[in-house]
Design a protein around this motif. Sequence first.
Motif, PDB file in Angstrom:
ATOM      1  N   MET A 189      14.144 -73.372  38.969  1.00  0.00           N
ATOM      2  CA  MET A 189      14.837 -72.442  38.859  1.00  0.00           C
ATOM      3  C   MET A 189      14.291 -71.723  37.748  1.00  0.00           C
ATOM      4  N   ALA A 190      13.988 -70.454  37.706  1.00  0.00           N
ATOM      5  CA  ALA A 190      13.426 -69.796  36.349  1.00  0.00           C
ATOM      6  C   ALA A 190      14.586 -69.518  35.464  1.00  0.00           C
ATOM      7  N   ARG A 191      14.270 -69.812  34.346  1.00  0.00           N
ATOM      8  CA  ARG A 191      15.229 -69.716  33.384  1.00  0.00           C
ATOM      9  C   ARG A 191      14.907 -68.231  32.672  1.00  0.00           C
ATOM     10  N   VAL A 192      16.008 -67.444  32.560  1.00  0.00           N
ATOM     11  CA  VAL A 192      15.937 -66.036  31.960  1.00  0.00           C
ATOM     12  C   VAL A 192      16.972 -65.784  30.929  1.00  0.00           C
ATOM     13  N   GLU A 193      16.241 -65.017  30.015  1.00  0.00           N
ATOM     14  CA  GLU A 193      16.833 -64.638  28.624  1.00  0.00           C
ATOM     15  C   GLU A 193      16.780 -63.350  28.491  1.00  0.00           C
ATOM     16  N   PHE A 194      17.707 -62.440  27.871  1.00  0.00           N
ATOM     17  CA  PHE A 194      17.712 -60.943  27.699  1.00  0.00           C
ATOM     18  C   PHE A 194      17.776 -60.648  26.157  1.00  0.00           C
ATOM     19  N   THR A 195      17.352 -59.533  26.081  1.00  0.00           N
ATOM     20  CA  THR A 195      17.326 -59.189  24.664  1.00  0.00           C
ATOM     21  C   THR A 195      18.867 -58.730  24.260  1.00  0.00           C
ATOM     22  N   ARG A 196      19.391 -58.860  23.174  1.00  0.00           N
ATOM     23  CA  ARG A 196      20.742 -58.590  22.925  1.00  0.00           C
ATOM     24  C   ARG A 196      21.196 -57.371  23.132  1.00  0.00           C
ATOM     25  N   HIS A 197      20.250 -56.247  23.095  1.00  0.00           N
ATOM     26  CA  HIS A 197      20.615 -55.003  23.202  1.00  0.00           C
ATOM     27  C   HIS A 197      21.059 -54.588  24.603  1.00  0.00           C
ATOM     28  N   LEU A 198      20.919 -55.392  25.529  1.00  0.00           N
ATOM     29  CA  LEU A 198      21.311 -55.348  26.849  1.00  0.00           C
ATOM     30  C   LEU A 198      23.000 -55.744  27.092  1.00  0.00           C
ATOM     31  N   HIS A 199      23.517 -56.403  25.899  1.00  0.00           N
ATOM     32  CA  HIS A 199      24.543 -56.991  25.910  1.00  0.00           C
ATOM     33  C   HIS A 199      25.524 -55.514  25.857  1.00  0.00           C
ATOM     34  N   ARG A 200      25.099 -54.707  25.057  1.00  0.00           N
ATOM     35  CA  ARG A 200      25.969 -53.669  24.966  1.00  0.00           C
ATOM     36  C   ARG A 200      26.430 -52.966  26.278  1.00  0.00           C
ATOM     37  N   PHE A 201      25.409 -52.813  27.289  1.00  0.00           N
ATOM     38  CA  PHE A 201      25.726 -52.320  28.315  1.00  0.00           C
ATOM     39  C   PHE A 201      26.226 -53.269  29.486  1.00  0.00           C
ATOM     40  N   PHE A 202      25.994 -54.569  29.241  1.00  0.00           N
ATOM     41  CA  PHE A 202      26.166 -55.686  30.344  1.00  0.00           C
ATOM     42  C   PHE A 202      27.163 -56.649  29.498  1.00  0.00           C
ATOM     43  N   PRO A 203      28.136 -56.435  28.926  1.00  0.00           N
ATOM     44  CA  PRO A 203      28.923 -57.486  28.196  1.00  0.00           C
ATOM     45  C   PRO A 203      28.813 -59.081  28.845  1.00  0.00           C
ATOM     46  N   ALA A 204      28.771 -58.869  29.942  1.00  0.00           N
ATOM     47  CA  ALA A 204      28.877 -60.377  30.562  1.00  0.00           C
ATOM     48  C   ALA A 204      27.675 -61.170  30.407  1.00  0.00           C
ATOM     49  N   LEU A 205      26.641 -60.376  30.154  1.00  0.00           N
ATOM     50  CA  LEU A 205      25.245 -61.148  29.543  1.00  0.00           C
ATOM     51  C   LEU A 205      25.410 -61.705  28.493  1.00  0.00           C
ATOM     52  N   ALA A 206      26.432 -61.482  27.370  1.00  0.00           N
ATOM     53  CA  ALA A 206      26.489 -62.205  26.237  1.00  0.00           C
ATOM     54  C   ALA A 206      27.227 -63.600  26.600  1.00  0.00           C
ATOM     55  N   GLU A 207      27.846 -63.566  27.731  1.00  0.00           N
ATOM     56  CA  GLU A 207      28.265 -64.869  27.951  1.00  0.00           C
ATOM     57  C   GLU A 207      27.308 -65.861  28.642  1.00  0.00           C
ATOM     58  N   HIS A 208      26.025 -65.634  28.643  1.00  0.00           N
ATOM     59  CA  HIS A 208      25.259 -66.339  29.217  1.00  0.00           C
ATOM     60  C   HIS A 208      23.782 -66.193  28.468  1.00  0.00           C
ATOM     61  N   PRO A 209      23.723 -67.040  27.418  1.00  0.00           N
ATOM     62  CA  PRO A 209      22.304 -66.693  26.637  1.00  0.00           C
ATOM     63  C   PRO A 209      21.214 -66.967  27.504  1.00  0.00           C
ATOM     64  N   ALA A 210      21.481 -67.879  28.438  1.00  0.00           N
ATOM     65  CA  ALA A 210      20.247 -67.990  29.283  1.00  0.00           C
ATOM     66  C   ALA A 210      20.783 -68.300  30.355  1.00  0.00           C
ATOM     67  N   LEU A 211      20.148 -67.970  31.508  1.00  0.00           N
ATOM     68  CA  LEU A 211      20.688 -68.038  32.957  1.00  0.00           C
ATOM     69  C   LEU A 211      19.522 -68.697  33.849  1.00  0.00           C
ATOM     70  N   ASP A 212      19.923 -69.596  34.865  1.00  0.00           N
ATOM     71  CA  ASP A 212      19.080 -70.143  35.773  1.00  0.00           C
ATOM     72  C   ASP A 212      18.984 -69.581  37.114  1.00  0.00           C
ATOM     73  N   VAL A 213      17.958 -68.839  37.397  1.00  0.00           N
ATOM     74  CA  VAL A 213      17.772 -67.909  38.657  1.00  0.00           C
ATOM     75  C   VAL A 213      16.830 -68.646  39.630  1.00  0.00           C
ATOM     76  N   ASN A 214      17.191 -68.805  40.740  1.00  0.00           N
ATOM     77  CA  ASN A 214      16.263 -69.163  41.901  1.00  0.00           C
ATOM     78  C   ASN A 214      15.643 -67.972  42.373  1.00  0.00           C
ATOM     79  N   ALA A 215      14.294 -67.735  42.261  1.00  0.00           N
ATOM     80  CA  ALA A 215      13.407 -66.604  42.593  1.00  0.00           C
ATOM     81  C   ALA A 215      12.018 -67.055  42.952  1.00  0.00           C
ATOM     82  N   ARG A 216      11.529 -66.295  43.560  1.00  0.00           N
ATOM     83  CA  ARG A 216      10.048 -66.642  43.900  1.00  0.00           C
ATOM     84  C   ARG A 216       9.007 -65.727  42.957  1.00  0.00           C
ATOM     85  N   THR A 217       9.802 -64.357  42.910  1.00  0.00           N
ATOM     86  CA  THR A 217       8.940 -63.491  42.286  1.00  0.00           C
ATOM     87  C   THR A 217       9.792 -62.683  41.377  1.00  0.00           C
ATOM     88  N   VAL A 218       9.262 -61.942  40.260  1.00  0.00           N
ATOM     89  CA  VAL A 218      10.131 -60.983  39.320  1.00  0.00           C
ATOM     90  C   VAL A 218      10.841 -59.886  40.435  1.00  0.00           C
TER      91      VAL A 218
END
Length: 93
Positions: A1-30
């Motif tokens: 699984m790819a490990r995904v991290e987001f800029t903190r700026h996105l937390h303002r628009f998507f507060p749930a991202l703040a609960e997940h500093p890094a996510l593991d996502v099963n994907a073959r392409t971007v």
Amino acid sequence: MARVEFTRHLHRFFPALAEHPALDVNARTVAELVERLETRFPGLAGYLVDDQRALRQHVNVFVNGRPVHDRQALSDPLESESKVHIMQALSGG
């Protein structure tokens, strides 16, 4: 699984991202990664890609430290050990 991290700026628009500093996502392409993120965080894809599903001008996605090559179709491949960073370019004056 790819490990995904987001800029903190996105937390303002998507507060749930703040609960997940890094996510593991099963994907073959971007593109597939964006779809999976949209399922988990509704509205996020609209912030990252336009209505043609191309990466928005002020959004940058890096895979293993390199910017995605295909900003139109997001066909850049992901591997199980890929590290993805999603960032927003800051602009203004």
